[in-house]
Design a protein around this motif. Structure first.
Motif, PDB file in Angstrom:
ATOM      1  N   LEU A   1       0.821  -1.203   0.000  1.00  0.00           N
ATOM      2  CA  LEU A   1       0.000   0.000   0.000  1.00  0.00           C
ATOM      3  C   LEU A   1       0.859   1.259   0.000  1.00  0.00           C
ATOM      4  N   THR A   2       0.354   2.316  -0.622  1.00  0.00           N
ATOM      5  CA  THR A   2       1.011   3.604  -0.528  1.00  0.00           C
ATOM      6  C   THR A   2       0.977   4.057   0.934  1.00  0.00           C
ATOM      7  N   PRO A   3       2.119   4.451   1.502  1.00  0.00           N
ATOM      8  CA  PRO A   3       2.153   4.801   2.930  1.00  0.00           C
ATOM      9  C   PRO A   3       1.239   5.977   3.262  1.00  0.00           C
ATOM     10  N   GLY A   4       0.770   5.981   4.505  1.00  0.00           N
ATOM     11  CA  GLY A   4      -0.023   7.090   4.996  1.00  0.00           C
ATOM     12  C   GLY A   4      -1.476   6.726   5.206  1.00  0.00           C
ATOM     13  N   ALA A   5      -2.130   7.511   6.079  1.00  0.00           N
ATOM     14  CA  ALA A   5      -3.542   7.303   6.372  1.00  0.00           C
ATOM     15  C   ALA A   5      -4.397   7.886   5.258  1.00  0.00           C
ATOM     16  N   VAL A   6      -5.592   7.327   5.083  1.00  0.00           N
ATOM     17  CA  VAL A   6      -6.527   7.789   4.063  1.00  0.00           C
ATOM     18  C   VAL A   6      -7.790   8.300   4.742  1.00  0.00           C
ATOM     19  N   LEU A   7      -8.644   8.948   3.966  1.00  0.00           N
ATOM     20  CA  LEU A   7      -9.887   9.516   4.473  1.00  0.00           C
ATOM     21  C   LEU A   7     -11.071   8.626   4.124  1.00  0.00           C
ATOM     22  N   PRO A   8     -12.119   8.613   4.929  1.00  0.00           N
ATOM     23  CA  PRO A   8     -13.362   7.977   4.496  1.00  0.00           C
ATOM     24  C   PRO A   8     -13.826   8.607   3.185  1.00  0.00           C
ATOM     25  N   GLY A   9     -14.226   7.766   2.250  1.00  0.00           N
ATOM     26  CA  GLY A   9     -14.613   8.280   0.946  1.00  0.00           C
ATOM     27  C   GLY A   9     -13.440   8.630   0.060  1.00  0.00           C
ATOM     28  N   GLY A  10     -12.202   8.472   0.576  1.00  0.00           N
ATOM     29  CA  GLY A  10     -10.996   8.788  -0.185  1.00  0.00           C
ATOM     30  C   GLY A  10     -10.470   7.576  -0.937  1.00  0.00           C
ATOM     31  N   VAL A  11      -9.336   7.759  -1.578  1.00  0.00           N
ATOM     32  CA  VAL A  11      -8.771   6.693  -2.405  1.00  0.00           C
ATOM     33  C   VAL A  11      -7.634   5.997  -1.677  1.00  0.00           C
ATOM     34  N   LEU A  12      -7.576   4.700  -1.877  1.00  0.00           N
ATOM     35  CA  LEU A  12      -6.508   3.852  -1.360  1.00  0.00           C
ATOM     36  C   LEU A  12      -5.746   3.324  -2.566  1.00  0.00           C
ATOM     37  N   THR A  13      -4.435   3.535  -2.576  1.00  0.00           N
ATOM     38  CA  THR A  13      -3.632   3.135  -3.727  1.00  0.00           C
ATOM     39  C   THR A  13      -2.536   2.176  -3.309  1.00  0.00           C
ATOM     40  N   GLY A  14      -2.037   1.459  -4.281  1.00  0.00           N
ATOM     41  CA  GLY A  14      -0.950   0.514  -4.038  1.00  0.00           C
ATOM     42  C   GLY A  14      -0.775  -0.379  -5.246  1.00  0.00           C
ATOM     43  N   GLU A  15      -0.139  -1.526  -5.020  1.00  0.00           N
ATOM     44  CA  GLU A  15       0.044  -2.483  -6.098  1.00  0.00           C
ATOM     45  C   GLU A  15       0.092  -3.893  -5.538  1.00  0.00           C
TER      46      GLU A  15
END
Length: 327
Positions: A21-35
């Motif tokens: 996963l891309t490091p860092g916290a995400v927001l509700p309704g936000g995007v989660l990125t990674g590979e």
């Protein structure tokens, strides 16, 4: 933590999936990125699908008592339909959007004790395997943070946070569970209530704030709860005096509890919380709360995941390493 697990259904030599996963916290309704990084096995394999699942550890009240389990609350298809050659390394990037009601797991970088994860499922030649499980951190939306900070400024203290399996009647709740952030009352309201529970139900257009006041009675009187809810905008957060707003909410909640007792237009008990809730104690607002890693109950309520998924999540949340081929 990221770990790999060979496809148990295919035995030694199957492909392995490692989700980063891309490091860092995400927001509700936000995007989660990674590979999703795939490592080919001892022969060629057809990758039918790569599916990501959002999972959460929740509490459920049954006739046998309170249990903990793991619930899948969103699924994303991010790849598939290709052949992975022997020993080939292949990466599948992804961007997925979290539900607006995704629980908050941290505040100002401090964990609240909420356990969320991203599980990777790999489908190969008619079989599938849950090959990777990674924790995710979710920080509050600006309006959620402003409301929680207002509670703190008004003298309320953080007690605990948990996820309750069930629904809140009279709301637009979408997920099969809801988050309760339990607060110790300020001195101003300590005589009236033992605890204030806050639930956020965000949507693309706004947010419902559900407040519940718990007052346990003395030896000669029964305790009871009161509940009310408010709708706020997610925009223009800086234009609102949230300390005054929160104080108004609590005042109305306490007044309603005093006036109507157990009766509320939004229900209570069986009518409001389909799966009951527990109470825990902890440090003050903004202080880190360690995630309790007790064992997970399997199949304690309808909709909970199968035993092998709960076992895998239990191993992960307890910080243990899972060896290839383990159930």
């Amino acid at each position: 933590m990221v770990f790999k697990r060979l496809l148990g259904s295919l035995g030694v030599g199957g492909p392995a999936a490692d989700t980063v996963l891309t490091p860092g916290a995400v927001l509700p309704g936000g995007v989660l990125t990674g590979e999703v990084r795939l490592q080919g096995g001892s022969t060629d394999f057809g990758i039918e699908h790569i599916t990501l699942e959002l999972v959460a550890r929740v509490e459920a009240e049954t006739e046998e008592g309170e249990h903990r389990g793991v619930v899948v609350f969103e699924r994303f298809a991010v790849g598939g339909g290709f052949r992975l050659a022997q020993d080939e390394q292949h990466s599948v990037p992804f961007t997925v959007t979290l539900p607006w009601e995704t629980p908050i797991s941290e505040l100002h970088g401090q964990p609240l004790g909420i356990v969320l994860g991203l599980r990777t499922e790999l489908g190969v030649a008619g079989a599938k395997d849950t090959g990777d499980l990674d924790p995710i951190a979710v920080r509050p939306l600006p309006v959620q943070e402003a409301i929680l900070e207002a509670f703190g400024r008004n003298g309320f203290g953080f007690r605990s946070a948990d996820l309750e399996y069930g629904r809140i009647g009279g709301t637009g709740q979408q997920l099969p569970f809801y988050q309760e952030i339990e607060l110790v009352p300020s001195p101003r309201y300590a005589h009236a209530v033992n605890e204030i529970e806050v639930t956020f139900l965000a949507t693309p257009g706004g947010m419902e704030v559900v407040l519940e006041a718990d007052k346990r009675g003395g030896p000669l009187e029964g305790g009871h709860d009161a509940l009310t809810r408010f709708t706020v905008s997610r925009h223009g957060v800086g234009d609102t005096d949230w300390s005054a707003e929160v104080d108004s909410w609590v005042g109305r909640l306490v007044e309603r509890r005093s006036r109507y007792g157990t009766h509320s237009p939004y229900g209570h008990g069986e009518d409001h919380h389909d799966a009951g809730h527990g109470h825990r104690s902890g440090p003050g607002l903004g202080t880190a709360v360690a995630a309790g890693a007790a064992g997970l109950a399997v199949g304690v309520a309808g909709g909970m995941v199968a035993a092998e998924v709960a076992d895998e999540a239990g191993d992960f949340f307890e910080g243990g390493e899972e060896e290839p081929g383990e159930d």
